[in-house]
Write a protein that holds these residues in place. Structure first.
Motif, PDB file in Angstrom:
ATOM      1  N   THR A 284       0.844  -1.199   0.000  1.00  0.00           N
ATOM      2  CA  THR A 284       0.000   0.000   0.000  1.00  0.00           C
ATOM      3  C   THR A 284       0.876   1.245   0.000  1.00  0.00           C
ATOM      4  O   THR A 284       1.796   1.373   0.816  1.00  0.00           O
ATOM      5  CB  THR A 284      -0.929   0.021   1.219  1.00  0.00           C
ATOM      6  OG1 THR A 284      -1.762  -1.143   1.191  1.00  0.00           O
ATOM      7  CG2 THR A 284      -1.808   1.262   1.224  1.00  0.00           C
ATOM      8  N   GLY A 285       0.573   2.160  -0.932  1.00  0.00           N
ATOM      9  CA  GLY A 285       1.358   3.377  -1.051  1.00  0.00           C
ATOM     10  C   GLY A 285       0.909   4.459  -0.099  1.00  0.00           C
ATOM     11  O   GLY A 285      -0.060   4.311   0.656  1.00  0.00           O
ATOM     12  N   GLY A 289      -3.398   3.684  -2.132  1.00  0.00           N
ATOM     13  CA  GLY A 289      -3.569   2.736  -3.227  1.00  0.00           C
ATOM     14  C   GLY A 289      -2.740   1.481  -2.992  1.00  0.00           C
ATOM     15  O   GLY A 289      -1.592   1.562  -2.554  1.00  0.00           O
ATOM     16  N   THR A 290      -3.332   0.325  -3.282  1.00  0.00           N
ATOM     17  CA  THR A 290      -2.666  -0.954  -3.046  1.00  0.00           C
ATOM     18  C   THR A 290      -2.402  -1.671  -4.365  1.00  0.00           C
ATOM     19  O   THR A 290      -3.286  -1.756  -5.230  1.00  0.00           O
ATOM     20  CB  THR A 290      -3.521  -1.838  -2.122  1.00  0.00           C
ATOM     21  OG1 THR A 290      -3.692  -1.177  -0.864  1.00  0.00           O
ATOM     22  CG2 THR A 290      -2.860  -3.184  -1.886  1.00  0.00           C
ATOM     23  N   VAL A 328       3.965   2.936 -10.726  1.00  0.00           N
ATOM     24  CA  VAL A 328       3.319   1.627 -10.889  1.00  0.00           C
ATOM     25  C   VAL A 328       1.869   1.819 -11.312  1.00  0.00           C
ATOM     26  O   VAL A 328       1.364   1.123 -12.205  1.00  0.00           O
ATOM     27  CB  VAL A 328       3.401   0.821  -9.577  1.00  0.00           C
ATOM     28  CG1 VAL A 328       2.660  -0.508  -9.708  1.00  0.00           C
ATOM     29  CG2 VAL A 328       4.861   0.572  -9.193  1.00  0.00           C
ATOM     30  N   ALA A 329       1.197   2.779 -10.717  1.00  0.00           N
ATOM     31  CA  ALA A 329      -0.204   3.043 -11.041  1.00  0.00           C
ATOM     32  C   ALA A 329      -0.366   3.481 -12.487  1.00  0.00           C
ATOM     33  O   ALA A 329      -1.337   3.107 -13.160  1.00  0.00           O
ATOM     34  CB  ALA A 329      -0.758   4.110 -10.104  1.00  0.00           C
ATOM     35  N   GLU A 330       0.569   4.260 -12.988  1.00  0.00           N
ATOM     36  CA  GLU A 330       0.477   4.747 -14.366  1.00  0.00           C
ATOM     37  C   GLU A 330       0.512   3.600 -15.362  1.00  0.00           C
ATOM     38  O   GLU A 330      -0.261   3.564 -16.323  1.00  0.00           O
ATOM     39  CB  GLU A 330       1.618   5.729 -14.650  1.00  0.00           C
ATOM     40  CG  GLU A 330       1.572   6.322 -16.043  1.00  0.00           C
ATOM     41  CD  GLU A 330       2.682   7.319 -16.293  1.00  0.00           C
ATOM     42  OE1 GLU A 330       2.805   7.785 -17.438  1.00  0.00           O
ATOM     43  OE2 GLU A 330       3.438   7.631 -15.341  1.00  0.00           O
ATOM     44  N   ILE A 331       1.413   2.632 -15.154  1.00  0.00           N
ATOM     45  CA  ILE A 331       1.479   1.471 -16.042  1.00  0.00           C
ATOM     46  C   ILE A 331       0.212   0.637 -15.920  1.00  0.00           C
ATOM     47  O   ILE A 331      -0.321   0.113 -16.909  1.00  0.00           O
ATOM     48  CB  ILE A 331       2.719   0.611 -15.722  1.00  0.00           C
ATOM     49  CG1 ILE A 331       4.009   1.401 -15.987  1.00  0.00           C
ATOM     50  CG2 ILE A 331       2.707  -0.679 -16.528  1.00  0.00           C
ATOM     51  CD1 ILE A 331       4.214   1.806 -17.421  1.00  0.00           C
ATOM     52  N   ALA A 332      -0.317   0.518 -14.702  1.00  0.00           N
ATOM     53  CA  ALA A 332      -1.505  -0.304 -14.476  1.00  0.00           C
ATOM     54  C   ALA A 332      -2.742   0.257 -15.175  1.00  0.00           C
ATOM     55  O   ALA A 332      -3.713  -0.472 -15.399  1.00  0.00           O
ATOM     56  CB  ALA A 332      -1.767  -0.437 -12.979  1.00  0.00           C
ATOM     57  N   GLU A 333      -2.717   1.533 -15.554  1.00  0.00           N
ATOM     58  CA  GLU A 333      -3.878   2.149 -16.194  1.00  0.00           C
ATOM     59  C   GLU A 333      -4.064   1.688 -17.632  1.00  0.00           C
ATOM     60  O   GLU A 333      -5.169   1.780 -18.175  1.00  0.00           O
ATOM     61  CB  GLU A 333      -3.743   3.674 -16.165  1.00  0.00           C
ATOM     62  CG  GLU A 333      -3.929   4.289 -14.784  1.00  0.00           C
ATOM     63  CD  GLU A 333      -3.699   5.781 -14.783  1.00  0.00           C
ATOM     64  OE1 GLU A 333      -3.361   6.327 -15.861  1.00  0.00           O
ATOM     65  OE2 GLU A 333      -3.831   6.405 -13.718  1.00  0.00           O
TER      66      GLU A 333
END
Length: 487
Positions: A284-285, A289-290, A328-333
């Motif tokens: 978790t950041g 966000g996890t 990490v979140a950007e790639i996950a989008e």
């Protein structure tokens, strides 16, 4: 591996249907209208559909369409014997990419850079069967997939359901692979009345080139392979170690530069510790966000593929360690850039049958950065086990042996198609040249003026040594993007 296709380009085009074939089993080329928003007056362009049997030899009467775009040379070049150069067939990466949807962008780029497209010889853009603007296009909407595999169990299950759905519609997934595509290329050469062709591809494109050279060498004059994936490469086995090696190369370059090293000290050891934390469970950041190890896996693969990501990697890893997971979140989008069914049809036929889960896990064991990639790559075996394609013949996974002149251009930093893989594959090409581009990443070798000139000169005279003087020296520092220093 894929040269990433921008999703926006695919929206410009419809699938298109060809006219009825003249006779069963005969390949047919039908001219079609090119997209209206493509720029005109840049090059003469011919669009069409190649219609062939899905399964050759009378196994079924299904016919499929393959999109083709021919861009005519602006100033056709004659070699020392006075002969015009043959057309160059351009193969996209993937598997699961596309070639023809990008022609409009290539024409727009050529308006400002006239030497970037079809100067000396015609260029034929060819969508491999099962993707691009052809029919069927084996897409799996809503399913995410990267070169590190399905990023979740739900994506794995979605892939299985999608592939089973295509089979239920009568699609024979066994007919979507490199060897059959090589036959499509030979059919195209026949119906267009060509004698010879040159081959050029990037990423998984050279895998298709290798199949053409193996099965139809008589139609090939010369080949160019950029960031190449050879038939003998392992898709899953060894990939975790290759990604880890790419991270090590980048961080070693940072350590060798005083400013980068001071800003991000001991980054290799610190990130290995962080990787172990992700392997232990979800993280978790700072913003709540996890994410899990599969998200980190996709981040590492995509970032080490990307020229911007490579230069930001030390800064991004520093943020991740500090709890800022925005990278990490950007790639996950956005993890939906493949034609997923085409991708998996290839892997389940000509890649995964020659590999094993045990070798995948065993090769990564003991390296926490490599181990991050194992869970998502393991899901590929689940998909292939469920779909049940017939494994390809052994020759489809064997090194190529040929006398056809071939130029290999590899990137120093490449987690999917690293230089050692290129150098090993080139040994079977008696008339080969290998170029390794310092500080370049996957796919970057096809976009620089230096390598464009090198490729052009090679195809003008494949027997002459290419001029490497424009390449960066081996000790050229990598230009890192450093976050502002904090006080």
């Amino acid at each position: 591996m894929i040269l990433r296709v921008l999703a926006a380009l695919s929206l410009l085009f419809g699938a298109g249907l060809s006219a009825a074939p003249a006779a069963a089993a005969d390949p047919v080329f039908t001219d079609t209208a090119c997209p209206a928003d493509w720029p005109t007056g840049v090059r003469e362009v011919r669009c069409g559909m190649l219609t062939v049997d899905e399964a050759r030899g009378g196994a079924s009467d299904r016919r499929i369409d393959i999109a083709v775009v021919i861009v005519k040379a602006s100033t056709p070049y004659r070699d020392a014997s006075g002969h015009l150069l043959p057309p160059m067939v351009n193969f996209h990466g993937g598997p699961g990419g596309a070639s023809t949807p990008g022609v409009g962008g290539a024409l727009r780029y050529a308006q400002q850079n006239p030497d970037a497209l079809a100067v000396d010889q015609d260029v034929i853009f060819f969508d491999q069967r099962g993707g691009g603007r052809g029919s069927p296009s084996l897409d799996c909407p809503g399913v995410e997939l990267t070169d590190a595999g399905p990023p979740s169990d739900e994506d794995r299950d979605g892939l299985i359901a999608c592939l089973q759905g295509w089979k239920a519609q009568g699609v024979d997934l066994n007919q979507y692979n490199a060897a059959v595509i090589a036959d499509d290329v030979a059919d195209m050469v026949e119906v267009l009345g060509l004698e010879k062709i040159d081959l050029r591809g990037g990423s998984y494109g050279p895998r298709i080139e290798a199949a053409v050279i193996t099965h139809h060498p008589e139609i090939v004059r010369a080949a160019v392979m950029q960031s190449p994936w050879p038939p003998e490469g392992n898709w899953a086995v060894g990939t975790p170690e290759q990604v880890s090696d790419a991270v090590k190369i980048i961080l070693a370059k940072c350590e060798a530069q005083a400013e980068c090293a001071a800003r991000y000290p001991d980054m290799q050891a610190r990130f290995e510790t962080e990787a172990r934390r992700w392997l232990a469970g979800p993280v978790t950041g700072n913003d709540g966000g996890t994410f899990n190890v599969d998200d980190l896996s996709a981040f590492l693969m995509e970032t080490t593929y990307d020229r911007v990501g490579v230069r930001r990697l030390p800064a991004d890893l520093d943020k991740i360690i500090a709890g800022d997971l925005s990278a990490v979140a950007e790639i996950a989008e956005n993890r939906t850039y493949y034609t997923e069914g085409q991708h998996m049809a290839h892997l389940c036929k000509e890649e995964l049958p020659f590999e094993s889960r045990a070798r995948l896990a065993g090769g990564a064991a003991g390296d926490p950065v490599a181990e991050v990639l194992v869970p998502s790559l393991s899901r590929l075996f689940d998909v292939c086990d469920a779909v049940g394609e017939t494994p390809a013949a052994a020759i489809e996974n064997a090194p190529v042996v040929t006398n056809i002149p071939t130029l290999f251009v590899a990137a120093e930093i490449d987690p999917g198609c690293p230089p050692p893989l290129t150098e090993a594959a080139a040994r079977g090409y008696a008339n080969h040249q290998v170029v390794i581009v310092t500080n370049a990443t996957h796919g970057e070798t096809g976009s620089s003026p230096c390598t464009r000139a090198m490729v052009r000169d090679f195809l003008r005279d494949p027997s002459a040594p290419v001029d490497r003087s424009c390449l960066p020296a081996a000790d050229t520092p990598l230009d890192f993007t450093l976050d502002p220093a904090t006080t």
